[in-house]
Design a protein around this motif. Sequence first.
Motif, mmCIF file in Angstrom:
data_model
loop_
_atom_site.group_PDB
_atom_site.id
_atom_site.type_symbol
_atom_site.label_atom_id
_atom_site.label_comp_id
_atom_site.label_asym_id
_atom_site.label_seq_id
_atom_site.Cartn_x
_atom_site.Cartn_y
_atom_site.Cartn_z
ATOM 1 N N PRO A 25 -12.396 67.903 91.782
ATOM 2 C CA PRO A 25 -11.692 67.263 90.678
ATOM 3 C C PRO A 25 -12.290 66.090 89.945
ATOM 4 O O PRO A 25 -12.187 65.728 88.699
ATOM 5 N N ALA A 26 -13.260 65.630 90.592
ATOM 6 C CA ALA A 26 -14.128 64.315 90.124
ATOM 7 C C ALA A 26 -15.061 64.931 89.036
ATOM 8 O O ALA A 26 -15.763 64.119 88.355
ATOM 9 N N MET A 27 -15.651 66.250 89.428
ATOM 10 C CA MET A 27 -16.795 66.827 88.734
ATOM 11 C C MET A 27 -16.379 67.553 87.345
ATOM 12 O O MET A 27 -15.225 67.909 87.298
ATOM 13 N N ALA A 28 -16.952 67.464 86.161
ATOM 14 C CA ALA A 28 -16.690 68.029 85.026
ATOM 15 C C ALA A 28 -18.154 68.636 84.354
ATOM 16 O O ALA A 28 -19.058 67.744 84.446
ATOM 17 N N CYS A 29 -18.367 69.852 84.415
ATOM 18 C CA CYS A 29 -19.670 70.288 83.645
ATOM 19 C C CYS A 29 -20.888 69.828 84.604
ATOM 20 O O CYS A 29 -21.749 69.589 84.158
ATOM 21 N N GLY A 30 -20.593 69.925 85.993
ATOM 22 C CA GLY A 30 -21.660 69.649 86.919
ATOM 23 C C GLY A 30 -22.078 68.119 87.089
ATOM 24 O O GLY A 30 -23.014 68.142 87.664
ATOM 25 N N VAL A 31 -21.039 67.179 86.437
ATOM 26 C CA VAL A 31 -21.615 65.658 86.870
ATOM 27 C C VAL A 31 -20.313 65.168 86.935
ATOM 28 O O VAL A 31 -19.010 65.465 86.612
ATOM 29 N N SER A 32 -20.529 64.123 87.722
ATOM 30 C CA SER A 32 -19.431 63.306 88.440
ATOM 31 C C SER A 32 -18.794 62.244 87.140
ATOM 32 O O SER A 32 -17.666 62.083 87.189
ATOM 33 N N ASP A 33 -19.524 62.079 86.385
ATOM 34 C CA ASP A 33 -18.894 61.125 85.244
ATOM 35 C C ASP A 33 -19.411 61.673 83.775
ATOM 36 O O ASP A 33 -20.289 61.081 83.459
ATOM 37 N N PRO A 34 -18.489 62.563 83.436
ATOM 38 C CA PRO A 34 -19.116 63.118 82.043
ATOM 39 C C PRO A 34 -19.262 62.161 80.779
ATOM 40 O O PRO A 34 -20.010 62.411 80.074
ATOM 41 N N ILE A 35 -18.509 61.227 80.879
ATOM 42 C CA ILE A 35 -18.631 60.303 79.898
ATOM 43 C C ILE A 35 -20.010 59.484 79.871
ATOM 44 O O ILE A 35 -20.813 59.431 78.727
ATOM 45 N N GLU A 36 -20.424 59.204 80.867
ATOM 46 C CA GLU A 36 -21.835 58.582 81.100
ATOM 47 C C GLU A 36 -23.167 59.700 81.267
ATOM 48 O O GLU A 36 -24.049 59.396 80.649
ATOM 49 N N ASN A 37 -22.748 60.790 81.745
ATOM 50 C CA ASN A 37 -23.719 61.862 81.765
ATOM 51 C C ASN A 37 -24.034 62.885 81.140
ATOM 52 O O ASN A 37 -24.896 63.916 80.973
ATOM 53 N N LEU A 38 -22.945 63.131 79.952
ATOM 54 C CA LEU A 38 -23.215 63.884 78.946
ATOM 55 C C LEU A 38 -23.361 63.268 77.801
ATOM 56 O O LEU A 38 -22.619 62.551 77.188
ATOM 57 N N PRO A 39 -24.551 63.104 76.988
ATOM 58 C CA PRO A 39 -24.965 62.312 76.102
ATOM 59 C C PRO A 39 -24.055 62.537 74.970
ATOM 60 O O PRO A 39 -23.725 61.489 74.139
ATOM 61 N N TRP A 40 -23.949 63.756 74.367
ATOM 62 C CA TRP A 40 -22.834 63.851 73.296
ATOM 63 C C TRP A 40 -21.433 63.221 73.576
ATOM 64 O O TRP A 40 -20.813 62.918 72.634
ATOM 65 N N LEU A 41 -21.039 63.413 74.920
ATOM 66 C CA LEU A 41 -19.567 62.726 75.114
ATOM 67 C C LEU A 41 -19.611 61.438 75.103
ATOM 68 O O LEU A 41 -18.796 60.664 74.622
ATOM 69 N N LYS A 42 -20.821 60.833 75.341
ATOM 70 C CA LYS A 42 -20.939 59.400 75.574
ATOM 71 C C LYS A 42 -21.099 58.951 74.054
ATOM 72 O O LYS A 42 -20.239 57.701 73.941
ATOM 73 N N GLN A 43 -21.829 59.520 73.229
ATOM 74 C CA GLN A 43 -21.665 59.221 71.893
ATOM 75 C C GLN A 43 -20.323 59.184 71.252
ATOM 76 O O GLN A 43 -20.069 58.363 70.229
ATOM 77 N N MET A 44 -19.651 60.264 71.618
ATOM 78 C CA MET A 44 -18.115 60.387 70.963
ATOM 79 C C MET A 44 -17.257 59.096 71.234
ATOM 80 O O MET A 44 -16.943 58.660 70.529
ATOM 81 N N ALA A 45 -17.541 58.728 72.713
ATOM 82 C CA ALA A 45 -16.719 57.710 73.191
ATOM 83 C C ALA A 45 -17.186 56.609 72.263
ATOM 84 O O ALA A 45 -16.472 55.300 71.739
ATOM 85 N N GLU A 46 -18.465 56.399 72.106
ATOM 86 C CA GLU A 46 -19.033 54.801 71.693
ATOM 87 C C GLU A 46 -18.488 54.938 70.004
ATOM 88 O O GLU A 46 -18.116 53.874 69.400
ATOM 89 N N ASN A 47 -18.726 56.215 69.370
ATOM 90 C CA ASN A 47 -18.243 56.235 68.065
ATOM 91 C C ASN A 47 -16.548 55.890 67.827
ATOM 92 O O ASN A 47 -16.145 55.346 66.923
ATOM 93 N N ALA A 48 -15.870 56.492 68.705
ATOM 94 C CA ALA A 48 -14.444 56.414 68.917
ATOM 95 C C ALA A 48 -14.237 54.715 68.998
ATOM 96 O O ALA A 48 -13.184 54.271 68.461
ATOM 97 N N SER A 49 -14.985 53.990 69.931
ATOM 98 C CA SER A 49 -14.638 52.624 70.203
ATOM 99 C C SER A 49 -15.047 51.626 68.915
ATOM 100 O O SER A 49 -14.290 50.525 68.978
ATOM 101 N N SER A 50 -15.704 52.212 68.171
ATOM 102 C CA SER A 50 -16.276 51.125 67.088
ATOM 103 C C SER A 50 -15.676 51.532 65.738
ATOM 104 O O SER A 50 -15.745 50.927 64.883
ATOM 105 N N GLY A 51 -14.986 52.703 65.906
ATOM 106 C CA GLY A 51 -14.374 53.033 64.742
ATOM 107 C C GLY A 51 -12.945 52.715 64.243
ATOM 108 O O GLY A 51 -12.261 51.868 65.106
ATOM 109 N N GLY A 52 -12.412 52.795 63.302
ATOM 110 C CA GLY A 52 -10.979 52.311 62.870
ATOM 111 C C GLY A 52 -10.009 52.860 63.712
ATOM 112 O O GLY A 52 -10.322 53.991 64.333
ATOM 113 N N LEU A 53 -9.011 52.268 63.991
ATOM 114 C CA LEU A 53 -7.844 52.516 64.852
ATOM 115 C C LEU A 53 -8.323 52.854 66.312
ATOM 116 O O LEU A 53 -7.758 53.924 67.071
#
Length: 120
Positions: A25-53
């Motif tokens: 349950p802690a794994m996704a796509c073979g990694v334990s922390d997909p936000i940190e370990n999947l570069p494209w998902l990390k970028q998505m989070a960074e973009n969402a946190s700096s955008g409007g709303l």
Amino acid sequence: MKKLINPIFLCCLLISVSCTENEDPAMACGVSDPIENLPWLKQMAENASSGGLSEFAYIAKAKYKGKRVFYLGSCCPNCSWALILYDCERNTLTDEIGFDDLEDTKVIWQTSDNQCAFSG
């Protein structure tokens, strides 16, 4: 003795065949922390946190037809947004998919000032 070995062998065989490996349950796509370990998902989070709303943005993981998927969501009360699903390699799923088609949905990222009220 031979009559005793056959039922024992059959029982062991059935037990070994019936066992299936489930994704941790802690794994996704073979990694334990997909936000940190999947570069494209990390970028998505960074973009969402700096955008409007950003206070309404979140990223969730789910399963669609047995496959792991991710989506960027919004709980903005005055906004409309489309559900766009991504697989582990950031391919966009093109099926017409609704929330009812998803299983095992879990929020895996949200901003520190997030205004969403998640249940469960």
